[in-house]
Design a protein around this motif. Structure first.
Motif, mmCIF file in Angstrom:
data_model
loop_
_atom_site.group_PDB
_atom_site.id
_atom_site.type_symbol
_atom_site.label_atom_id
_atom_site.label_comp_id
_atom_site.label_asym_id
_atom_site.label_seq_id
_atom_site.Cartn_x
_atom_site.Cartn_y
_atom_site.Cartn_z
ATOM 1 N N UNK A 1 23.901 -55.112 -30.823
ATOM 2 C CA UNK A 1 24.776 -55.790 -31.780
ATOM 3 C C UNK A 1 25.602 -54.817 -32.599
ATOM 4 N N UNK A 2 25.309 -53.532 -32.513
ATOM 5 C CA UNK A 2 26.123 -52.498 -33.155
ATOM 6 C C UNK A 2 26.327 -51.353 -32.170
ATOM 7 N N UNK A 3 27.326 -50.518 -32.431
ATOM 8 C CA UNK A 3 27.598 -49.325 -31.617
ATOM 9 C C UNK A 3 27.931 -49.670 -30.172
ATOM 10 N N UNK A 4 28.608 -50.799 -29.980
ATOM 11 C CA UNK A 4 29.041 -51.159 -28.632
ATOM 12 C C UNK A 4 30.555 -51.339 -28.561
ATOM 13 N N UNK A 5 31.248 -50.855 -29.573
ATOM 14 C CA UNK A 5 32.702 -50.997 -29.610
ATOM 15 C C UNK A 5 33.373 -50.262 -28.463
ATOM 16 N N UNK A 6 34.555 -50.748 -28.078
ATOM 17 C CA UNK A 6 35.232 -50.110 -26.950
ATOM 18 C C UNK A 6 36.727 -50.340 -27.024
ATOM 19 N N UNK A 7 37.499 -49.256 -26.846
ATOM 20 C CA UNK A 7 38.946 -49.327 -26.672
ATOM 21 C C UNK A 7 39.299 -48.924 -25.248
ATOM 22 N N UNK A 8 40.417 -49.438 -24.766
ATOM 23 C CA UNK A 8 40.931 -49.106 -23.445
ATOM 24 C C UNK A 8 42.300 -48.461 -23.585
ATOM 25 N N UNK A 9 42.606 -47.533 -22.677
ATOM 26 C CA UNK A 9 43.911 -46.871 -22.668
ATOM 27 C C UNK A 9 44.243 -46.474 -21.246
ATOM 28 N N UNK A 10 45.418 -46.861 -20.768
ATOM 29 C CA UNK A 10 45.850 -46.474 -19.420
ATOM 30 C C UNK A 10 46.803 -45.291 -19.543
ATOM 31 N N UNK A 11 46.519 -44.244 -18.770
ATOM 32 C CA UNK A 11 47.295 -43.006 -18.812
ATOM 33 C C UNK A 11 48.450 -43.062 -17.815
ATOM 34 N N UNK A 12 49.424 -42.154 -17.944
ATOM 35 C CA UNK A 12 50.564 -42.161 -17.022
ATOM 36 C C UNK A 12 50.190 -41.986 -15.559
ATOM 37 N N UNK A 13 49.047 -41.355 -15.275
ATOM 38 C CA UNK A 13 48.624 -41.200 -13.882
ATOM 39 C C UNK A 13 47.916 -42.443 -13.360
ATOM 40 N N UNK A 14 47.983 -43.538 -14.128
ATOM 41 C CA UNK A 14 47.376 -44.820 -13.769
ATOM 42 C C UNK A 14 45.872 -44.698 -13.582
ATOM 43 N N UNK A 15 45.255 -43.964 -14.494
ATOM 44 C CA UNK A 15 43.813 -44.033 -14.671
ATOM 45 C C UNK A 15 43.549 -44.653 -16.038
ATOM 46 N N UNK A 16 42.356 -45.219 -16.197
ATOM 47 C CA UNK A 16 42.008 -45.959 -17.402
ATOM 48 C C UNK A 16 40.887 -45.249 -18.144
ATOM 49 N N UNK A 17 41.089 -45.046 -19.450
ATOM 50 C CA UNK A 17 40.039 -44.523 -20.317
ATOM 51 C C UNK A 17 39.367 -45.678 -21.041
#
Length: 466
Positions: free
Chosen positions: A151-167
């Motif tokens: 219920x805590x410490x499970x936050x997540x952001x997504x980011x797609x890079x120019x090489x079309x990989x996802x962080x």
């Protein structure tokens, strides 16, 4: 005709952003620039992510499971989907989101959220397909699942890079030692291909782990320089803003903030630890982070903008030219509008901020939650400011195969065609000419912008390729 009208609406050509101005809540001075804050949308429930979409709309997740598009002019919320298996409990629920960089050809929406399986709370990355015609998201495809969550410490952001990989950032899910375990996906920033497979050039072959040693990263952004930055919650001390470099260790749980204690110094030397750019004690509960590089607010060139939950602050962090140091920082406000979680910047330089006053940590106001807009209302692009908005004529529009251009005087630079992410996909030798025809048979259908200059003034027109 119906298809063209739909495409025009998708492209944002039917109603230009910024045509309506909402009542001001406050004004703020940044040097000689006056910024106006207003409310765009109200009555929301814990917005977690706000993105600027290639269609000229904001895209938003709310923690309870709803994904929507938000009209950036009127604030109208257009729901797309409420994800059925989202589990909202404590800090968990529907979290980060990213849109495929070639959205017209691949209308994929990536989201990360918490769900329950076998009585246990878990986290997964899912890809949906967007239908502009139906105004829906469908065809869910799980790309990564079964991650331990709590219920805590499970936050997540997504980011797609120019090489079309996802962080994808992951919290430690209160399993602190797992942040240092290369075999665990918790307490990490992961890097995946857009189909969920592992890139061959990841720091550790065969592993999705891009960086390790994270506690609970709540913000992730790529600046125009190409550098990556993340904001991360500390325990009761040492919230961090980090410069993200592949393969580096960020210390948690062995290091809190800087490597300034004897045991921390030993660990840092042995484990390739990257110290934060900034650490905050007492903590702010840092959340979303955005990069700013827009002439609308010239004082904020080459900056980061960060929002926080506990402090309720919008913080400006000035970077050095190299982007590897924070040279100064200041709060634009703190506590005035409650808890702040999400932030994004539009191509016009407007800053959109999502409050988080319905997340169970405070008493919400009567119009909470809201999307706020901070903007320089005196700013308009050069073409409009000089009264020559139609100086660059592009026709036909929408176009297929080719289009023509016409200028009132010879161009002083080549003509550039850029995609929805601002990448130059075609350059045409136009310098010294007033007219021309551009072959676009190699371009995929979608929204583009056409750029050139007249006597040092840059002109831009939107182009819809069918």
């Amino acid at each position: 005709m119906k298809r063209i009208a739909t495409l025009l609406l998708l492209a944002g050509l039917a109603a230009p952003a910024g045509a309506q101005q909402n009542p001001a809540l406050a004004t703020y001075s940044v040097g000689t620039t006056t910024l106006t804050l207003s409310a765009l949308s109200t009555g929301l429930d814990t917005p977690w992510e706000i993105l600027w979409g290639p269609d000229g709309f904001l895209w938003m997740t709310e923690r309870g499971g709803r994904i929507s598009r938000v009209n950036a002019t009127t604030g109208q919320v257009l729901p797309l989907l409420t994800v059925a298996d989202v589990t909202e409990t404590g800090e968990s629920g529907l979290l980060g989101m990213a849109l495929h960089p070639d959205f017209s050809a691949n209308p994929y929406v990536y989201v990360v959220y918490n769900y329950t399986e076998g009585g246990a709370l878990k986290e997964k990355l899912v890809r949906f397909t967007y239908s502009a015609t139906a105004g829906t998201l469908a065809s869910p495809l799980t790309l990564l699942g079964n991650l331990p969550a709590t219920t805590t410490h499970s936050g997540s952001r997504l980011l797609i890079l120019p090489d079309q990989t996802l962080l994808m950032t992951t919290g430690d899910a209160q399993l602190q030692p797992e942040a240092q375990n290369i075999g665990s996906l918790n307490g990490k920033i992961l890097r995946l291909n857009l189909d969920g497979t592992i890139p061959a050039n990841n720091p550790t072959p065969g592993s999705a782990v891009y960086t390790l040693g994270h506690r609970n990263p709540q913000g992730l952004v790529r600046a125009l320089s190409g550098r990556l930055y993340s904001s991360e919650h500390g325990p009761n001390n040492d919230d961090e803003v980090n410069l993200i470099e592949p393969g580096r260790n960020y210390g948690w749980p062995n290091v809190e903030g800087f490597c300034n204690l004897p045991a921390e110094q030993t660990f840092c030397s042995a484990n390739n630890v990257r110290e934060p750019l900034v650490a905050y004690t007492p903590t702010l509960a840092v959340a979303g982070i955005a990069a700013y590089q827009n002439p609308a607010i010239p004082q904020w060139s080459n900056s980061l903008l960060m929002v926080s939950l506990k402090a309720g602050a919008l913080t400006h962090l000035q970077l050095n030219t190299a982007g590897d140091q924070v040279t100064s920082q200041s709060n634009i406000w703190a506590g005035t509008y409650g808890r702040l979680r999400a932030i994004c910047v539009s191509p016009q330089g407007r800053i959109y901020i999502g409050t988080s006053n319905r997340d169970g940590r405070t008493t919400p106001g009567p119009t909470d939650d809201r999307i706020l807009v901070l903007e320089n209302r005196a700013y308009t692009p050069n073409s409009v400011r000089n009264g020559r908005a139609n100086a660059l004529v592009v026709w036909p529009n929408p176009a297929s195969g080719s289009f023509s251009i016409k200028l009132p005087e010879p161009a002083t630079s080549p003509l550039e065609v850029r995609d929805a992410l601002g990448r130059t996909v075609q350059t045409v030798a136009l310098t010294g000419r007033r007219e021309g025809n551009v072959d676009i048979r190699q371009l995929q259908a979608g929204l583009y912008t056409v750029h050139t200059q007249l006597s040092g003034t840059r002109f831009t027109q939107r182009l819809l390729v069918q």
